[in-house]
Design a protein around this motif. Sequence first.
Motif, PDB file in Angstrom:
ATOM      1  N   ASP A  74       0.836  -1.199   0.000  1.00  0.00           N
ATOM      2  CA  ASP A  74       0.000   0.000   0.000  1.00  0.00           C
ATOM      3  C   ASP A  74       0.874   1.253   0.000  1.00  0.00           C
ATOM      4  O   ASP A  74       0.619   2.210  -0.735  1.00  0.00           O
ATOM      5  N   HIS A  75       1.892   1.220   0.832  1.00  0.00           N
ATOM      6  CA  HIS A  75       2.786   2.369   0.945  1.00  0.00           C
ATOM      7  C   HIS A  75       3.482   2.647  -0.381  1.00  0.00           C
ATOM      8  O   HIS A  75       3.558   3.797  -0.841  1.00  0.00           O
ATOM      9  N   ASP A  76       3.964   1.601  -1.022  1.00  0.00           N
ATOM     10  CA  ASP A  76       4.671   1.787  -2.287  1.00  0.00           C
ATOM     11  C   ASP A  76       3.754   2.312  -3.380  1.00  0.00           C
ATOM     12  O   ASP A  76       4.210   3.020  -4.289  1.00  0.00           O
ATOM     13  N   SER A  77       2.473   1.956  -3.298  1.00  0.00           N
ATOM     14  CA  SER A  77       1.534   2.425  -4.317  1.00  0.00           C
ATOM     15  C   SER A  77       0.976   3.814  -4.005  1.00  0.00           C
ATOM     16  O   SER A  77       0.176   4.353  -4.772  1.00  0.00           O
ATOM     17  N   GLY A  78       1.380   4.391  -2.879  1.00  0.00           N
ATOM     18  CA  GLY A  78       0.944   5.727  -2.512  1.00  0.00           C
ATOM     19  C   GLY A  78      -0.296   5.793  -1.663  1.00  0.00           C
ATOM     20  O   GLY A  78      -0.758   6.892  -1.322  1.00  0.00           O
ATOM     21  N   ASP A  79      -0.857   4.639  -1.277  1.00  0.00           N
ATOM     22  CA  ASP A  79      -2.055   4.627  -0.431  1.00  0.00           C
ATOM     23  C   ASP A  79      -1.625   4.595   1.033  1.00  0.00           C
ATOM     24  O   ASP A  79      -1.665   3.563   1.698  1.00  0.00           O
ATOM     25  N   ASP A 134      15.617   4.690   4.030  1.00  0.00           N
ATOM     26  CA  ASP A 134      14.214   4.279   3.949  1.00  0.00           C
ATOM     27  C   ASP A 134      14.144   2.756   4.070  1.00  0.00           C
ATOM     28  O   ASP A 134      14.501   2.044   3.129  1.00  0.00           O
ATOM     29  N   PRO A 135      13.684   2.227   5.214  1.00  0.00           N
ATOM     30  CA  PRO A 135      13.640   0.772   5.375  1.00  0.00           C
ATOM     31  C   PRO A 135      12.589   0.092   4.513  1.00  0.00           C
ATOM     32  O   PRO A 135      12.561  -1.137   4.427  1.00  0.00           O
ATOM     33  N   THR A 136      11.728   0.867   3.873  1.00  0.00           N
ATOM     34  CA  THR A 136      10.686   0.271   3.036  1.00  0.00           C
ATOM     35  C   THR A 136      11.040   0.293   1.560  1.00  0.00           C
ATOM     36  O   THR A 136      10.232  -0.124   0.726  1.00  0.00           O
ATOM     37  N   ALA A 137      12.225   0.773   1.211  1.00  0.00           N
ATOM     38  CA  ALA A 137      12.590   0.855  -0.201  1.00  0.00           C
ATOM     39  C   ALA A 137      12.571  -0.539  -0.824  1.00  0.00           C
ATOM     40  O   ALA A 137      13.166  -1.467  -0.298  1.00  0.00           O
ATOM     41  N   PRO A 138      11.870  -0.716  -1.950  1.00  0.00           N
ATOM     42  CA  PRO A 138      11.784  -2.037  -2.578  1.00  0.00           C
ATOM     43  C   PRO A 138      13.105  -2.437  -3.193  1.00  0.00           C
ATOM     44  O   PRO A 138      13.940  -1.584  -3.508  1.00  0.00           O
ATOM     45  N   PRO A 139      13.325  -3.764  -3.360  1.00  0.00           N
ATOM     46  CA  PRO A 139      14.549  -4.201  -4.028  1.00  0.00           C
ATOM     47  C   PRO A 139      14.574  -3.736  -5.469  1.00  0.00           C
ATOM     48  O   PRO A 139      13.542  -3.562  -6.106  1.00  0.00           O
ATOM     49  N   SER A 140      15.770  -3.524  -5.973  1.00  0.00           N
ATOM     50  CA  SER A 140      15.904  -3.129  -7.377  1.00  0.00           C
ATOM     51  C   SER A 140      15.478  -4.273  -8.285  1.00  0.00           C
ATOM     52  O   SER A 140      15.800  -5.442  -8.007  1.00  0.00           O
ATOM     53  N   PRO A 141      14.757  -3.991  -9.357  1.00  0.00           N
ATOM     54  CA  PRO A 141      14.379  -5.063 -10.273  1.00  0.00           C
ATOM     55  C   PRO A 141      15.618  -5.735 -10.850  1.00  0.00           C
ATOM     56  O   PRO A 141      16.612  -5.088 -11.132  1.00  0.00           O
ATOM     57  N   SER A 142      15.521  -7.038 -11.024  1.00  0.00           N
ATOM     58  CA  SER A 142      16.653  -7.768 -11.609  1.00  0.00           C
ATOM     59  C   SER A 142      16.580  -7.672 -13.126  1.00  0.00           C
ATOM     60  O   SER A 142      15.717  -7.018 -13.701  1.00  0.00           O
ATOM     61  N   ALA A 143      17.503  -8.359 -13.731  1.00  0.00           N
ATOM     62  CA  ALA A 143      17.540  -8.337 -15.193  1.00  0.00           C
ATOM     63  C   ALA A 143      16.247  -8.868 -15.776  1.00  0.00           C
ATOM     64  O   ALA A 143      15.560  -9.686 -15.177  1.00  0.00           O
ATOM     65  N   ALA A 144      15.922  -8.398 -16.947  1.00  0.00           N
ATOM     66  CA  ALA A 144      14.691  -8.850 -17.592  1.00  0.00           C
ATOM     67  C   ALA A 144      14.714 -10.337 -17.798  1.00  0.00           C
ATOM     68  O   ALA A 144      15.734 -10.933 -18.047  1.00  0.00           O
ATOM     69  N   GLN A 195       6.876  -0.649  14.701  1.00  0.00           N
ATOM     70  CA  GLN A 195       6.873   0.776  15.030  1.00  0.00           C
ATOM     71  C   GLN A 195       7.744   1.568  14.056  1.00  0.00           C
ATOM     72  O   GLN A 195       7.478   2.733  13.771  1.00  0.00           O
ATOM     73  N   MET A 196       8.781   0.915  13.521  1.00  0.00           N
ATOM     74  CA  MET A 196       9.615   1.599  12.530  1.00  0.00           C
ATOM     75  C   MET A 196       8.803   1.998  11.302  1.00  0.00           C
ATOM     76  O   MET A 196       9.029   3.054  10.707  1.00  0.00           O
ATOM     77  N   LEU A 197       7.863   1.155  10.930  1.00  0.00           N
ATOM     78  CA  LEU A 197       7.045   1.474   9.764  1.00  0.00           C
ATOM     79  C   LEU A 197       6.115   2.658  10.048  1.00  0.00           C
ATOM     80  O   LEU A 197       5.834   3.465   9.154  1.00  0.00           O
ATOM     81  N   THR A 242      17.114  -4.644  14.326  1.00  0.00           N
ATOM     82  CA  THR A 242      16.120  -3.581  14.427  1.00  0.00           C
ATOM     83  C   THR A 242      16.762  -2.288  14.910  1.00  0.00           C
ATOM     84  O   THR A 242      16.436  -1.192  14.427  1.00  0.00           O
ATOM     85  N   GLU A 243      17.704  -2.394  15.852  1.00  0.00           N
ATOM     86  CA  GLU A 243      18.423  -1.212  16.321  1.00  0.00           C
ATOM     87  C   GLU A 243      19.174  -0.553  15.165  1.00  0.00           C
ATOM     88  O   GLU A 243      19.129   0.671  14.993  1.00  0.00           O
ATOM     89  N   ALA A 244      19.844  -1.364  14.348  1.00  0.00           N
ATOM     90  CA  ALA A 244      20.584  -0.818  13.209  1.00  0.00           C
ATOM     91  C   ALA A 244      19.643  -0.169  12.198  1.00  0.00           C
ATOM     92  O   ALA A 244      19.959   0.881  11.626  1.00  0.00           O
ATOM     93  N   GLN A 245      18.482  -0.780  11.992  1.00  0.00           N
ATOM     94  CA  GLN A 245      17.506  -0.204  11.060  1.00  0.00           C
ATOM     95  C   GLN A 245      17.039   1.160  11.562  1.00  0.00           C
ATOM     96  O   GLN A 245      16.892   2.106  10.782  1.00  0.00           O
ATOM     97  N   ALA A 246      16.800   1.259  12.871  1.00  0.00           N
ATOM     98  CA  ALA A 246      16.352   2.533  13.431  1.00  0.00           C
ATOM     99  C   ALA A 246      17.426   3.607  13.279  1.00  0.00           C
ATOM    100  O   ALA A 246      17.132   4.756  12.920  1.00  0.00           O
ATOM    101  N   HIS A 247      18.679   3.250  13.531  1.00  0.00           N
ATOM    102  CA  HIS A 247      19.756   4.225  13.360  1.00  0.00           C
ATOM    103  C   HIS A 247      19.898   4.616  11.885  1.00  0.00           C
ATOM    104  O   HIS A 247      20.166   5.784  11.565  1.00  0.00           O
ATOM    105  N   GLY A 248      19.713   3.644  10.994  1.00  0.00           N
ATOM    106  CA  GLY A 248      19.755   3.962   9.571  1.00  0.00           C
ATOM    107  C   GLY A 248      18.661   4.936   9.182  1.00  0.00           C
ATOM    108  O   GLY A 248      18.882   5.875   8.405  1.00  0.00           O
ATOM    109  N   PHE A 249      17.473   4.713   9.729  1.00  0.00           N
ATOM    110  CA  PHE A 249      16.347   5.614   9.462  1.00  0.00           C
ATOM    111  C   PHE A 249      16.673   7.030   9.934  1.00  0.00           C
ATOM    112  O   PHE A 249      16.405   8.013   9.236  1.00  0.00           O
TER     113      PHE A 249
END
Length: 287
Positions: A195-200, A275-285, A228-230, A263-270
């Motif tokens: 939902d978040h990635d689609s803007g909802d 952005d902990p919700t960033a989707p993985p990069s698409p792979s090769a076609a 809670q990070m989300l 989780t602690e590292a993710q919070a410090h990264g945030f």
Amino acid sequence: MTNTASTITTVVPLDQLLAAVRELRISGRWRRATDLLDAARAADARDRARLAVAAVEVALESDWFGGTSLAGERLDAAERAFKEARLDGGWDLDFLRLRHGYLRLVRVDGRFRPGPDGKDPAALTALHAAAGGLRDRAPDAVRRGWAEMYLGLVADNLLAERDRAPAHYEAALRAGESGDDLLSREALRHLGDHDHDSGDHTRALERWRRATELGARAGAVPGTLSQQMLLAVLARDAGDEAGAAALAREVARWAGAIGAATTEAQAHGFLSGADPTAPPSPSAAGR
């Protein structure tokens, strides 16, 4: 005066012991849960196999949230216990192998690294096939739901086929609603991510709040902190950087206190702007 440790031998019903271990496991008390299992003595080989399975479950939680590497050794021990009991580990042991395989592929050098790039295509295919097989032979609706959950996770985080994942999460959510709050939480967490990635963001907030509530009700302390990070992500998206940072700092503090290193590292990264919700990069076609 020299103090010596005393030992008390008592009889505890195995189901009660395993229930206590489960509560310790999901609350982040992995060392205590492991010590309790290691101290238990069972005369029956079948009961020893059940204890060994519980130890794998604890190790997997510790590996995921605490950054340890314990599950492989515990899986080997569980397989030996089942052989000693002349039992087939069956669905439950195979599911633990799936979880361990997923963790090894999605976390590289201690960091969450989604997507197929740099990973063995055969291993990814085998993991996806294993999840499908577990779904098809699940002995009940909840376990089928967990297999669906991992089919979604593999599609999302390893195959970069995100459009295929939500249907699996929806199936997992339906199964969780029949009596497994942790499964429902997991499904809502990842549906909210889509939902978040689609803007909802309204729908994402609804699902993530519900996932947080379910995790807390089940007693899943590390899982609730990661949830809670989300909510901090959505606060940042809404322009409330001060609120987002305050929540992330608390998550980091709590996670550090219980040893939930990832989780602690993710919070410090945030807090540093990641952005902990960033989707993985698409792979090769063609994948």
